[in-house]
Design a protein around this motif. Structure first.
Motif, PDB file in Angstrom:
ATOM      1  N   CYS A   1     -78.293  -6.725   7.248  1.00 37.90           N
ATOM      2  CA  CYS A   1     -76.610  -6.758   7.403  1.00 37.90           C
ATOM      3  C   CYS A   1     -76.215  -6.301   8.593  1.00 37.90           C
ATOM      4  CB  CYS A   1     -75.901  -6.469   5.990  1.00 37.90           C
ATOM      5  SG  CYS A   1     -76.341  -7.141   4.653  1.00 37.90           S
TER       6      CYS A   1
ATOM      7  N   LYS B   1     -73.175  -5.421   8.836  1.00 35.82           N
ATOM      8  CA  LYS B   1     -72.007  -4.380   8.141  1.00 35.82           C
ATOM      9  C   LYS B   1     -72.715  -3.949   6.848  1.00 35.82           C
ATOM     10  CE  LYS B   1     -68.260  -7.136  10.334  1.00 35.82           C
ATOM     11  NZ  LYS B   1     -67.172  -8.072  10.174  1.00 35.82           N
TER      12      LYS B   1
ATOM     13  N   TYR C   1     -73.353  -1.270   3.732  1.00 36.21           N
ATOM     14  CA  TYR C   1     -72.173  -0.672   2.880  1.00 36.21           C
ATOM     15  C   TYR C   1     -72.868   0.594   2.252  1.00 36.21           C
ATOM     16  CZ  TYR C   1     -68.592   0.546  -0.362  1.00 36.21           C
ATOM     17  OH  TYR C   1     -67.624   1.167  -1.041  1.00 36.21           O
TER      18      TYR C   1
ATOM     19  N   LYS D   1     -66.393  -5.433   0.983  1.00 35.07           N
ATOM     20  CA  LYS D   1     -67.595  -4.815   1.395  1.00 35.07           C
ATOM     21  C   LYS D   1     -68.910  -5.699   1.043  1.00 35.07           C
ATOM     22  CE  LYS D   1     -64.926  -1.603   3.200  1.00 35.07           C
ATOM     23  NZ  LYS D   1     -64.584  -1.800   4.440  1.00 35.07           N
TER      24      LYS D   1
ATOM     25  N   LYS E   1     -72.360  -9.111   5.761  1.00 34.88           N
ATOM     26  CA  LYS E   1     -71.978  -8.047   4.667  1.00 34.88           C
ATOM     27  C   LYS E   1     -73.149  -8.439   3.792  1.00 34.88           C
ATOM     28  CE  LYS E   1     -67.077  -7.801   5.374  1.00 34.88           C
ATOM     29  NZ  LYS E   1     -65.550  -8.102   4.900  1.00 34.88           N
TER      30      LYS E   1
END
Length: 527
Positions: free
Chosen positions: A146, A148, A150, A235, A303
């Protein structure tokens, strides 16, 4: 002395006086002496903000707190135990309340559990305990795939939708998540203004009804998905395949709770039961599911995307594993829900007799991914009756990376398990769409309680690790948790559960006999 205690004292003294004076005065005078304190107490109950139950049920609601105050003396007569001989309903509910309120949760006179009961479990401590070195442990999701990723807390709020819960309950959960920096799963009901108001981290769950990304025909709409998925507060995205409370059955929102607002948010008819389809229309086999995972990952801007399920047929999950190997696509996480999970509405048979319990399901998924050599690519989230730090540790021992909790978070909000979730008559304003009831739930007060509970759980979690001689979550192994089998016979999880070696399912010589039939029947292009 609290104001509530003072009112009880005044009422008691007034009752004594009224009884005495009633012998010499006309009845009207002693009746007034009895009524005035109760009226005063009722006015106080309605105006205070800490107890939603008292705002909805002034005066008579105090009976609940009277019973709660004598719980230690009556607990032995009202214990609802699970399979490990540890009381769930009272002891752990009381624990959650205390931690949420920020009051002392230590216990006198040692354990209240029957340590010689078959099924009793414990964690082994170390002769040389470690000091706590990581007070705020975190687990990274989506690191390999990803843009982004988390960084998540070890404990997060499990899926509960707006509709099942009230708007005040949703806001309190989200604000609590914001205060103590953990994640709030939206449930399949979609993202609402109440999830967004306070900016707490969201895990957006997408069920078979595709609420929040639903076309007029009830199908998946990529355009609407992008609009919600790219919000900064979202997220991770979770595709709900099934849930432990009613596996194989779509979500249920009774007509009594389908208000005009919910009907508009979900794009469904007002005043009718909302029953999601039992299966998804966006994919129909394991390979298509994985391509859908990749599609959502790309549409979201990179994400983490995963899916949630309660383990049923082992062949079907192994088919998913084969599809991962063939396509090279893996989810960023898998949430394993246990059949012991709760819900606001479910058929009795689905609740009691369908689905694999969490610990067996978790161990199986951990083994399947390990045996396929892809466990290091997928995070595992465990969900099902986790109320104490020990509950978290024993799930980590079976392969979980993080844990979700719904029941405990509802207790932190003030839920008293009245079991009126499905008829819109929740007395504490948690699981109702009736404004007269949910407005009694003070968002700021309950948000702080949710944050307090989460904070206390993490404090106790890292203290447990330190007591066992560990510094990090990933150090927890099966041999750290023991269970009494029968009488003096005890075994640790490493002896109770079979754990496969890496690539064991890919090597004919290492393939365990009890896995062989299911593995041979599994195929990537069919469930």
């Amino acid at each position: 002395m609290t104001v509530r205690t003072m009112f009880f004292i005044i009422s008691g003294v007034s009752l004594l006086l009224s009884t005495t004076l009633g012998l010499i005065w006309p009845p009207i005078w002693w009746l007034l002496l009895l009524i005035i304190p109760l009226v005063a107490l009722g006015i106080y109950d309605i105006s205070q903000h800490r107890h939603a139950l008292l705002r909805n049920y002034p005066v008579i609601g105090h009976m609940r707190y009277v019973l709660e105050s004598i719980r230690p003396e009556i607990q032995q007569y009202f214990v609802e135990s699970n399979t490990d001989g540890q009381p769930i309903s009272l002891e752990f509910r009381s624990l959650v309340y205390q931690r949420a309120k920020g009051v002392r949760d230590t216990r006198p006179f040692g354990t209240q559990f029957d340590v010689y009961h078959d099924g009793y479990e414990w964690i082994t401590h170390s002769i040389s305990p470690h000091p706590v070195v990581d007070h705020h442990p975190r687990v990274l999701f989506g690191e390999q795939t990803c843009a982004k990723p988390y960084l998540a807390s070890p404990l997060n709020i499990s899926a509960m939708s707006f509709g099942a819960l009230s708007q005040n309950a949703i806001m309190a959960l989200n604000k609590g998540a914001k205060i103590d920096d953990f994640a709030h799963n939206t449930g399949e009901g979609g993202i609402t203004p109440y999830h967004l108001k306070y900016g707490g981290d969201l895990i957006w769950q997408i069920g078979t009804g595709y609420f929040g990304c639903r076309s007029k025909e009830g199908k998946f709409d990529p355009r609407l998905f992008v609009k919600n998925a790219r919000k900064d507060v979202v997220k991770m995205i979770e595709i709900k395949l099934s849930q432990g409370a009613k596996p194989g059955h779509g979500g249920i929102l009774p007509a009594a709770k389908v208000t005009a607002e919910i009907a508009e948010i979900r794009n469904v008819p007002i005043g009718k039961d909302v029953i999601s389809p039992p299966a998804h229309s966006a994919f129909s086999n394991p390979t298509e599911l994985l391509f859908f995972v990749k599609k959502l990952r790309d549409l979201s801007g990179g994400k983490p995307v995963g899916f949630k399920l309660c383990i049923g047929s082992k062949i079907e999950f192994l088919s998913l594993c084969k599809a991962m190997l063939e396509t090279g696509i893996t989810p960023d996480f898998i949430t394993i829900d246990g059949s012991e999970g709760g819900t606001g509405a479910a058929p009795i048979e689905m609740t009691n007799s369908v689905g694999t319990p969490l610990r067996e399901g978790l161990a199986f998924v951990h083994n399947a991914l390990t045996g396929c050599g892809i466990r290091n690519k997928v995070r595992l989230i465990a969900s099902g009756k986790a109320l104490s730090a020990f509950h978290i540790v024993r799930l980590l021992a079976l392969g979980a990376d993080t844990v979700n909790s719904a029941r405990a978070m509802m207790f932190a909000l003030g839920c008293i398990q009245s079991r009126n979730c499905n008829n819109d008559h929740c007395p504490t304003g948690v699981a109702t769409q009736n404004p007269a009831r949910f407005q009694a739930l003070d968002v700021d007060d309950k948000a702080q309680r949710v944050a307090n509970y989460h904070n206390a759980m993490i404090v106790n979690l890292v203290e447990l690790l330190a007591a066992a001689g560990m510094e990090h979550l990933e150090q927890v192994k099966p041999h750290h948790i023991y269970r009494r089998i029968s009488g003096p016979k005890i075994k640790h999880y490493g002896e109770l559960y079979t754990f496969l070696k890496t690539d064991a399912l890919l090597n004919e010589n290492q393939l365990p006999e009890d896995w062989k039939m299911n593995w041979d029947l599994a195929t990537a292009d069919t469930w």
